[in-house]
Design a protein around this motif. Structure first.
Motif, PDB file in Angstrom:
ATOM      1  N   PRO A  88      46.650  33.245  46.228  1.00 45.40           N
ATOM      2  CA  PRO A  88      45.527  32.377  46.193  1.00 45.40           C
ATOM      3  C   PRO A  88      44.860  33.192  44.693  1.00 45.40           C
ATOM      4  O   PRO A  88      44.981  34.537  44.256  1.00 45.40           O
ATOM      5  CB  PRO A  88      44.892  33.011  47.514  1.00 45.40           C
ATOM      6  N   ILE A  89      44.728  32.342  43.652  1.00 47.39           N
ATOM      7  CA  ILE A  89      44.230  33.088  42.511  1.00 47.39           C
ATOM      8  C   ILE A  89      43.085  33.611  42.912  1.00 47.39           C
ATOM      9  O   ILE A  89      42.775  34.693  41.907  1.00 47.39           O
ATOM     10  CB  ILE A  89      43.391  31.925  41.666  1.00 47.39           C
ATOM     11  N   ASP A  90      42.150  33.794  43.543  1.00 49.62           N
ATOM     12  CA  ASP A  90      40.754  34.356  43.927  1.00 49.62           C
ATOM     13  C   ASP A  90      41.361  35.977  44.448  1.00 49.62           C
ATOM     14  O   ASP A  90      41.065  37.187  43.980  1.00 49.62           O
ATOM     15  CB  ASP A  90      40.533  34.227  44.821  1.00 49.62           C
ATOM     16  N   TYR A  91      42.770  36.062  45.173  1.00 49.78           N
ATOM     17  CA  TYR A  91      43.203  37.230  45.763  1.00 49.78           C
ATOM     18  C   TYR A  91      43.633  38.306  44.777  1.00 49.78           C
ATOM     19  O   TYR A  91      43.740  39.347  44.526  1.00 49.78           O
ATOM     20  CB  TYR A  91      44.694  37.073  46.682  1.00 49.78           C
ATOM     21  N   THR A  92      44.871  37.719  43.804  1.00 49.41           N
ATOM     22  CA  THR A  92      45.282  37.921  42.591  1.00 49.41           C
ATOM     23  C   THR A  92      44.393  38.683  41.489  1.00 49.41           C
ATOM     24  O   THR A  92      44.637  39.518  40.969  1.00 49.41           O
ATOM     25  CB  THR A  92      46.931  37.267  41.909  1.00 49.41           C
ATOM     26  N   ALA A  93      43.632  37.359  41.531  1.00 43.26           N
ATOM     27  CA  ALA A  93      42.709  38.011  40.507  1.00 43.26           C
ATOM     28  C   ALA A  93      41.677  39.444  40.414  1.00 43.26           C
ATOM     29  O   ALA A  93      41.428  40.140  39.629  1.00 43.26           O
ATOM     30  CB  ALA A  93      41.421  36.760  39.220  1.00 43.26           C
ATOM     31  N   SER A  94      41.506  38.931  41.592  1.00 50.37           N
ATOM     32  CA  SER A  94      40.365  40.307  41.852  1.00 50.37           C
ATOM     33  C   SER A  94      40.646  42.000  42.081  1.00 50.37           C
ATOM     34  O   SER A  94      40.705  42.804  42.486  1.00 50.37           O
ATOM     35  CB  SER A  94      40.025  40.314  43.737  1.00 50.37           C
ATOM     36  N   ALA A  95      42.848  41.518  42.832  1.00 52.15           N
ATOM     37  CA  ALA A  95      43.740  42.447  43.163  1.00 52.15           C
ATOM     38  C   ALA A  95      44.046  43.455  41.895  1.00 52.15           C
ATOM     39  O   ALA A  95      43.975  44.441  41.639  1.00 52.15           O
ATOM     40  CB  ALA A  95      44.700  42.327  43.998  1.00 52.15           C
ATOM     41  N   MET A  96      43.435  42.560  40.838  1.00 52.73           N
ATOM     42  CA  MET A  96      43.834  43.172  38.892  1.00 52.73           C
ATOM     43  C   MET A  96      42.786  43.655  38.861  1.00 52.73           C
ATOM     44  O   MET A  96      42.778  44.628  37.922  1.00 52.73           O
ATOM     45  CB  MET A  96      44.113  42.112  37.992  1.00 52.73           C
ATOM     46  N   LEU A  97      41.948  43.502  39.201  1.00 51.18           N
ATOM     47  CA  LEU A  97      40.460  44.149  38.841  1.00 51.18           C
ATOM     48  C   LEU A  97      40.132  45.237  39.667  1.00 51.18           C
ATOM     49  O   LEU A  97      39.878  46.570  38.633  1.00 51.18           O
ATOM     50  CB  LEU A  97      39.161  43.380  39.643  1.00 51.18           C
ATOM     51  N   ALA A  98      41.070  45.747  40.642  1.00 55.22           N
ATOM     52  CA  ALA A  98      40.768  47.233  41.334  1.00 55.22           C
ATOM     53  C   ALA A  98      41.747  47.774  40.279  1.00 55.22           C
ATOM     54  O   ALA A  98      42.170  48.928  40.287  1.00 55.22           O
ATOM     55  CB  ALA A  98      41.347  47.302  42.500  1.00 55.22           C
ATOM     56  N   ALA A  99      43.418  47.125  39.679  1.00 59.88           N
ATOM     57  CA  ALA A  99      44.258  47.880  39.060  1.00 59.88           C
ATOM     58  C   ALA A  99      43.659  48.398  37.787  1.00 59.88           C
ATOM     59  O   ALA A  99      44.732  49.907  37.489  1.00 59.88           O
ATOM     60  CB  ALA A  99      45.630  47.167  39.218  1.00 59.88           C
ATOM     61  N   ILE A 100      43.019  47.664  37.433  1.00 61.15           N
ATOM     62  CA  ILE A 100      42.506  47.207  36.016  1.00 61.15           C
ATOM     63  C   ILE A 100      41.759  48.689  35.969  1.00 61.15           C
ATOM     64  O   ILE A 100      42.267  50.381  35.059  1.00 61.15           O
ATOM     65  CB  ILE A 100      42.444  46.570  35.479  1.00 61.15           C
ATOM     66  N   SER A 101      40.774  49.167  36.864  1.00 58.20           N
ATOM     67  CA  SER A 101      40.170  50.073  37.248  1.00 58.20           C
ATOM     68  C   SER A 101      40.336  51.478  37.686  1.00 58.20           C
ATOM     69  O   SER A 101      40.188  52.168  37.045  1.00 58.20           O
ATOM     70  CB  SER A 101      38.904  49.873  38.531  1.00 58.20           C
ATOM     71  N   VAL A 102      41.690  51.443  38.790  1.00 61.34           N
ATOM     72  CA  VAL A 102      42.250  52.915  38.431  1.00 61.34           C
ATOM     73  C   VAL A 102      42.857  53.227  36.968  1.00 61.34           C
ATOM     74  O   VAL A 102      42.860  54.386  36.506  1.00 61.34           O
ATOM     75  CB  VAL A 102      42.738  52.828  40.141  1.00 61.34           C
ATOM     76  N   ALA A 103      43.191  52.014  36.161  1.00 68.02           N
ATOM     77  CA  ALA A 103      44.366  52.866  35.190  1.00 68.02           C
ATOM     78  C   ALA A 103      43.399  53.206  34.212  1.00 68.02           C
ATOM     79  O   ALA A 103      44.135  53.986  33.683  1.00 68.02           O
ATOM     80  CB  ALA A 103      44.829  51.387  34.850  1.00 68.02           C
ATOM     81  N   ILE A 104      42.372  52.840  34.473  1.00 71.91           N
ATOM     82  CA  ILE A 104      41.346  52.889  33.447  1.00 71.91           C
ATOM     83  C   ILE A 104      40.616  54.480  33.821  1.00 71.91           C
ATOM     84  O   ILE A 104      40.837  55.398  32.920  1.00 71.91           O
ATOM     85  CB  ILE A 104      39.951  52.434  33.328  1.00 71.91           C
ATOM     86  N   GLY A 105      40.144  54.547  35.234  1.00 72.21           N
ATOM     87  CA  GLY A 105      40.098  55.617  35.912  1.00 72.21           C
ATOM     88  C   GLY A 105      38.779  56.531  34.500  1.00 72.21           C
ATOM     89  O   GLY A 105      38.212  56.293  34.069  1.00 72.21           O
ATOM     90  N   ASN A 106      38.867  57.161  34.842  1.00 68.62           N
ATOM     91  CA  ASN A 106      37.766  58.230  33.886  1.00 68.62           C
ATOM     92  C   ASN A 106      38.184  58.742  32.514  1.00 68.62           C
ATOM     93  O   ASN A 106      37.714  59.775  31.906  1.00 68.62           O
ATOM     94  CB  ASN A 106      37.731  60.338  34.744  1.00 68.62           C
TER      95      ASN A 106
END
Length: 470
Positions: free
Chosen positions: A48-66
Motif C-alpha cells: 500500500p502506498i500509504d504504508y511505504t511512503a509513511s515508513a520512508m518518513l520514519a527512515a529519513i527522520s532517523v537518517a537525519i537524526g541530530n
C-alpha cells in the motif's frame, strides 16, 4: 531541484496509477526517485502506498537524526523526530513495506556490529595483558572499551535505551513490528514513568537516567528517538486507554491508513533489481552527513531557517489551523490539530534534506524553501484526515449500548430533527442527543451544512474546514 533521470512518461504512468489507487497520500511531495520506488512497490508487490511512503518518513527522520534542526524563531528549533503507526487489519501487508524501507538501516547496523565485535575482541585481548605487555606491543596503555554504533532498537527498556543513546548521539529509531507491545509494556517495570519518558522524548527534551548499581547517571541534552511500527485497527482503542487519550500521548502519533478493504492480489510483475539499492543510496547520502559533537559529546546540529516566502506560507497555514482549533468542540481533536503545527515544521526539514539527498548538489542547503512548506502542509493535512478517522474508530468503540444503537440507526446523512426523532424511538431525550452530536463532531459526525450532519467511518476522509465548523 532534483536531477530527474526518470523518463516523464514513466512518472506520469505511475502517478496515474496512484490516482486510481486507494490512497490519499500526497506522493508527489517526494522527489521523483522516491515516487517511483513507492509506486513500483505498489504495482509489483502490492505494498500500500500509504504504508511505504509513511515508513520512508520514519527512515529519513532517523537518517537525519541530530545532524540538522529547523529554526522558526530564535530559541525555537525542531528536529526531525516522528512517531508513526501503520494501521490496518490482519493481512493488510503492513510489515513488508516497513521491512523494505528500514533495510538500509538494518544493513548499516549489521556492518557496525561486525566492526564492534572485531574491536571488542581486540579490547578483551588487550585488557588481558599486563600494562607492560600492552606498551611493548604498541597498544594503548589504558584501552577504552569500544561502543557499538547503531540506528535501530526494538525491545528495550527506558534505561537501556538511554544507555544506547548515550553512545549514539546522532539518534535512534525504535522499530517495533507490533506497536501494541510497545505501549502495553509502559508499566512493565514501573507505574508510568516510561510513558512520561516518551512524551518528553517527542519534544527532544533533555533526559536523565540513573543506572542501577552505578554511581554515574546518563544525561542526554539533545535526545533524538523516532518511533515506527504497525498496529491492527481493532487495537486502536487500547492505544487510547488510561491517560494516553488525555495526556497528549496519542496526539503525538501519525497514523498511516489505507482506505482499501481488499487484500492485495499477487501478480507476475517483477521488482527491479536495483530498486532496493536506489533507496539505500538515498538514505546513505543522509547517513554520510557527519553528526558534529562538542567536547562533551553533545551534538551541534546545523540550523536551517526559512526563506521569507516559505515563512509566509507557513504562517498562513498555521492561522488556518488555529481557526479550526478555535471552532472545534472536541478537546481530543484540538490536541491532534495542535501537534500538526509541530509536525509541519519537521516535515519541512525532512523534505528539504531528502530533496538534497537525491540530487548531486553540494553543499547541503541552508534554507527551507517555499515548495518544502507546501509539501509539508500536504503531509500534515493527510495525517489530519487519518487522525480524525482514528478518533472515529476509538469513539465508535467506546459508545455505550444506547448511543451505539442510535448511531447505527441514523441514516448516512440526517437533519437534527430526523436525528432527534430516531433517538426518541430508543428512549434518548432530545437534549441528550444534541449533546451526543456536539461532543462527537469530527469524530463520529461531520456537519455538512447548518442543521445537517453526516456519519463518519474509520476510513472516511474526514476533511474539516473552518467553514464547516461555523
Amino acid at each position: 531541484m532534483e536531477k530527474n533521470i526518470i523518463p516523464d512518461s514513466v512518472i506520469s504512468a505511475l502517478m496515474n496509477h496512484a490516482k486510481t489507487s486507494d490512497s490519499d497520500f500526497p506522493v508527489h511531495v517526494f522527489p521523483a526517485k522516491m515516487q517511483r520506488i513507492i509506486l513500483e512497490l505498489n504495482t509489483t508487490c502490492g505494498f500500500p502506498i500509504d504504508y511505504t511512503a509513511s515508513a520512508m518518513l520514519a527512515a529519513i527522520s532517523v537518517a537525519i537524526g541530530n545532524t540538522h534542526r529547523v529554526e522558526v524563531k530564535r530559541n525555537w528549533q525542531e528536529s526531525a523526530i516522528v512517531y508513526i503507526a501503520i494501521v490496518g487489519r490482519p493481512g493488510d501487508c503492513k510489515s513488508h513495506p516497513l521491512t523494505f524501507v528500514m533495510r538500509p538501516l538494518v544493513n548499516a547496523d549489521w556492518k557496525n556490529n561486525q566492526e564492534f565485535q572485531k574491536k571488542h575482541c581486540e579490547y578483551q585481548q588487550a585488557i588481558a595483558m599486563s600494562r607492560k605487555e600492552r606498551i611493548s606491543a604498541g597498544l594503548e596503555e589504558f584501552p577504552k572499551e569500544p561502543k557499538r554504533l547503531r540506528y535501530l532498537v526494538s525491545d528495550v527498556t527506558q534505561e537501556g535505551l538511554s544507555a544506547i543513546h548515550s553512545h549514539n548521539p546522532r539518534g535512534l529509531c525504535l522499530w517495533v513490528d507490533e506497536l501494541s507491545a510497545w505501549f502495553k509494556n509502559f508499566t512493565r517495570y514501573n507505574t508510568g514513568s516510561e510513558e512520561q519518558f516518551w512524551l518528553s522524548a517527542f519534544n527532544g527534551s533533555t533526559t536523565m537516567s540513573d543506572r542501577k548499581n552505578c554511581q554515574n547517571s546518563i544525561f542526554i541534552k539533545r535526545p533524538f528517538i523516532s518511533v515506527v511500527g504497525t498496529i491492527q485497527k481493532r487495537l486502536l482503542t487500547e492505544l487510547a486507554n488510561g491517560e494516553r487519550a488525555a495526556n497528549g500521548f496519542i496526539d503525538r502519533i501519525l497514523f498511516a491508513m489505507t482506505k482499501s478493504n481488499g487484500k492485495p492480489r499477487w501478480n507476475e510483475d517483477e521488482v527491479r533489481d536495483d530498486l532496493d539499492r536506489e533507496w539505500e543510496r538515498i538514505l546513505n547520502r543522509l547517513l554520510s552527513v557527519e553528526c558534529v559533537v562538542n567536547e562533551e559529546k553533545e551534538p551541534i546540529p546545523t540550523v536551517m531557517r526559512f526563506t521569507a516566502d516559505a515563512k509566509r506560507r507557513l504562517y498562513e497555514w498555521q492561522h488556518e489551523n488555529a481557526a479550526l482549533c478555535d471552532n472545534e468542540m472536541s478537546d481530543n481533536v484540538v490536541s491532534f490539530f495542535c501537534k500538526l503545527e509541530i509536525y509541519v515544521l519537521r516535515f519541512c526539514l525532512i523534505l528539504r534534506l531528502v530533496r538534497w539527498a537525491v540530487s548531486d548538489k553540494e553543499p547541503r542547503p541552508s534554507y527551507i524553501e517555499d515548495d518544502d512548506v507546501a509539501g509539508a502542509i500536504e503531509l500534515a493535512e493527510y495525517f489530519r484526515s487519518n487522525a480524525l478517522s482514528v478518533l472515529t474508530c476509538i469513539s465508535e468503540e467506546k459508545l455505550n449500548e444506547l448511543h451505539r444503537t442510535v448511531y447505527e440507526h441514523l441514516t448516512e446523512e440526517f437533519s437534527t430533527a430526523d436525528g432527534i426523532r430516531i433517538a426518541e424511538r430508543f428512549g434518548m431525550k432530545d437534549h441528550t442527543f444534541k449533546m451526543f452530536l456536539t461532543r462527537n463532531l469530527n469524530t463520529l459526525f461531520r456537519r455538512v451544512r447548518q442543521g445537517w450532519y453526516k456519519k463518519l467511518s474509520c476510513y472516511s476522509t474526514n476533511k474539516v474546514t473552518s467553514d464547516e465548523q461555523d
